[in-house]
Design an enzyme around this catalytic site. Structure first.
Site, PDB file in Angstrom:
ATOM      1  N   GLU A   1       0.790  -1.157   0.014  1.00 52.26           N
ATOM      2  CA  GLU A   1       0.067  -0.053  -0.039  1.00 52.26           C
ATOM      3  C   GLU A   1       0.948   1.090   0.058  1.00 52.26           C
ATOM      4  O   GLU A   1       1.904   1.395   0.638  1.00 52.26           O
ATOM      5  CB  GLU A   1      -0.813   0.016   1.224  1.00 52.26           C
ATOM      6  CG  GLU A   1      -2.081  -0.849   1.129  1.00 52.26           C
ATOM      7  CD  GLU A   1      -2.855  -0.647   2.645  1.00 52.26           C
ATOM      8  OE1 GLU A   1      -2.772   0.625   3.244  1.00 52.26           O
ATOM      9  OE2 GLU A   1      -3.325  -1.475   3.084  1.00 52.26           O
TER      10      GLU A   1
ATOM     11  N   GLU B   1     -13.491   5.554  -0.385  1.00 49.67           N
ATOM     12  CA  GLU B   1     -14.476   4.543   0.309  1.00 49.67           C
ATOM     13  C   GLU B   1     -15.326   5.387   1.332  1.00 49.67           C
ATOM     14  O   GLU B   1     -14.692   5.700   2.397  1.00 49.67           O
ATOM     15  CB  GLU B   1     -13.736   3.456   0.939  1.00 49.67           C
ATOM     16  CG  GLU B   1     -13.316   2.601  -0.227  1.00 49.67           C
ATOM     17  CD  GLU B   1     -12.328   1.611   0.513  1.00 49.67           C
ATOM     18  OE1 GLU B   1     -12.931   0.387   1.143  1.00 49.67           O
ATOM     19  OE2 GLU B   1     -11.347   1.853   0.626  1.00 49.67           O
TER      20      GLU B   1
ATOM     21  N   LYS C   1     -15.436   4.568   5.277  1.00 49.13           N
ATOM     22  CA  LYS C   1     -14.256   4.295   6.247  1.00 49.13           C
ATOM     23  C   LYS C   1     -14.102   5.228   7.391  1.00 49.13           C
ATOM     24  O   LYS C   1     -14.433   6.316   7.266  1.00 49.13           O
ATOM     25  CB  LYS C   1     -12.852   4.733   5.009  1.00 49.13           C
ATOM     26  CG  LYS C   1     -12.608   3.875   4.231  1.00 49.13           C
ATOM     27  CD  LYS C   1     -12.205   2.406   4.531  1.00 49.13           C
ATOM     28  CE  LYS C   1     -10.822   2.699   5.147  1.00 49.13           C
ATOM     29  NZ  LYS C   1      -9.977   1.304   5.373  1.00 49.13           N
TER      30      LYS C   1
ATOM     31  N   GLU D   1      -9.017   9.336   5.553  1.00 48.79           N
ATOM     32  CA  GLU D   1      -9.180   7.863   5.176  1.00 48.79           C
ATOM     33  C   GLU D   1     -10.112   7.920   4.085  1.00 48.79           C
ATOM     34  O   GLU D   1     -10.102   6.590   3.528  1.00 48.79           O
ATOM     35  CB  GLU D   1      -9.557   7.321   6.578  1.00 48.79           C
ATOM     36  CG  GLU D   1      -8.761   7.129   7.443  1.00 48.79           C
ATOM     37  CD  GLU D   1      -7.530   6.180   7.172  1.00 48.79           C
ATOM     38  OE1 GLU D   1      -7.816   5.120   6.718  1.00 48.79           O
ATOM     39  OE2 GLU D   1      -6.292   6.458   7.341  1.00 48.79           O
TER      40      GLU D   1
END
Length: 401
Positions: free
Chosen positions: A269, A323, A326, A332
């Site tokens: 990541e 997203e 999250k 985030e």
């Protein structure tokens, strides 16, 4: 209908330009995408499969083993990393039968149509305080590895685990890289396992967190791969012009200190958020575009780190979509390249010349960005539905250098 088609077109256009900053096919074949699903507005996996296949993106990392995704990517040639959640570690560590059942259910039925090449057992286990889970990690990995072998899949599937770069106690200078002393009892046998099984050591590395923690002392140009004086390692005389490469080499040094020079490092990541809270310095559209754009160029150039110049960096970018579910700070939910409605979060700024030279933003809306492959994807694999979004698990502050 027109809005839906336009959303899919914009998505395809931006990804095409992102992947073509140096060479479309070259870059696409060398980087992977993290495909997270903590959101309530994502497109159907068949749409995502059509998109990535048309763009020649052939490496995807999941945070689970979603059968809908694995079936959607059957016969596409895309290489998958799938995952076993932390909540399963202790049961698998104490019960080899549970590990075999998991592989039988989540891996075996999808091979060989879907190319599952790696199973990650747990994610950032050493970032928490659960010593029971830490102690269960390696036994669970060994159980999964044994199950893979027993089922005749050993030549196809490796077993690993992803770790935060914060497993390092020291990361600068890179040659002084060392694992945290409190983790040595877990990491030493883990490295032995990687050496014995020829599997990679996976690291989640986010220079953003170092900058966010200390924007006054960490150079933004250094973390964004932009032109900067660089930092010299006094022990090796190697010069580093970006933090990510320094972190990778620090991991190599830490493994060497534990007796291993036989294990590869893979970035499972990395990314940069386009938006954050008021106290999240550097979380901007411009910086996200710079980080990912400059990183893409280096991947396409087959560039290695100063310590391993002949070993091209192996990176999974986080992430394909934003997203919206999250937890944690605003950042985030804003690591994606795209919004849920299919519009691009930003255009990648890249120059035609040097790695960091920039001549202005590409226009992701330009008609010339759409190749015959992308048009085909829009009319077949993608359909006319708007594309949606995704991002990773909460992160800790990274080492500063």
């Amino acid at each position: 209908m027109e809005l839906c088609v336009r959303a899919s077109s914009l998505l395809l256009g931006l990804l095409l330009q992102l992947l073509s900053s140096v060479d479309v096919v070259s870059a696409a074949q060398k980087f992977g995408i993290n495909y997270g699903q903590i959101a309530n507005n994502l497109p159907d996996p068949t749409q995502v499969a059509g998109l990535l296949q048309s763009l020649n993106v052939n490496k995807v990392k999941l945070y689970d083993a979603d059968p809908k995704v694995l079936m959607a990517f059957a016969n596409t040639g895309v290489e998958f990393i799938i995952a076993i959640g932390n909540e399963n570690l202790q049961s698998m560590a104490g019960n080899p039968g549970a590990a075999r059942q998991w592989v039988t259910q989540h891996v075996q039925p999808f091979l060989p149509a879907t190319r599952i090449t790696c199973i990650t057992v747990g994610n950032e286990v050493f970032s928490g305080n659960d010593t029971g889970m830490m102690a269960s990690l390696l036994p669970a990995m060994k159980a999964i590895y044994a199950a893979v072998g027993e089922l005749g899949l050993g030549g196809q599937v490796t077993v690993s685990s992803a770790h935060s770069v914060n497993v390092l106690a020291t990361s600068f200078p890179p040659s002084s890289g060392a694992f945290r002393e409190d983790l040595a009892q877990y990491i030493q046998p883990l490295l032995d396992f990687h050496g014995q099984t020829n599997s990679p050591f996976l690291i989640n590395a986010y220079p953003f967190f170092a900058y966010k923690a200390s924007p006054g002392s960490v150079s933004l140009s250094y973390v964004l791969f932009e032109p900067n004086p660089g930092v010299r390692d006094p022990n090796t005389n190697l010069s580093y012009d970006n933090m990510l490469y320094a972190q990778i080499d620090a991991v190599y040094a830490a493994m060497k200190a534990m007796g291993h020079t036989d294990i590869g490092v893979r970035i499972s990541e990395t990314g940069w958020p386009s938006k954050g809270d008021e106290d999240e310095a550097g979380a901007t559209v411009e910086n996200a575009a710079a980080y990912n754009g400059n990183l893409m160029q280096r991947i396409a150039m087959n560039q290695g780190t100063p310590l391993k110049p002949n070993v091209p960096i192996d990176v999974f970018v986080f992430a394909l979509f934003n997203e919206d579910m999250k937890p944690g700070p605003t950042s985030e939910r804003n690591y994606g390249l795209f919004y849920p409605n299919g519009s691009p979060v930003y255009a990648i700024n890249t120059g035609a010349g040097g790695v960091s030279g920039r001549t202005g933003p590409f226009d992701p809306y330009s008609a010339q960005m759409f190749s015959s492959a992308s048009r085909l994807a829009m009319t077949s694999g993608m359909g006319s539905r708007p594309i949606a979004c995704v991002r990773p698990d909460s992160k800790e502050t990274e080492n500063l250098y």
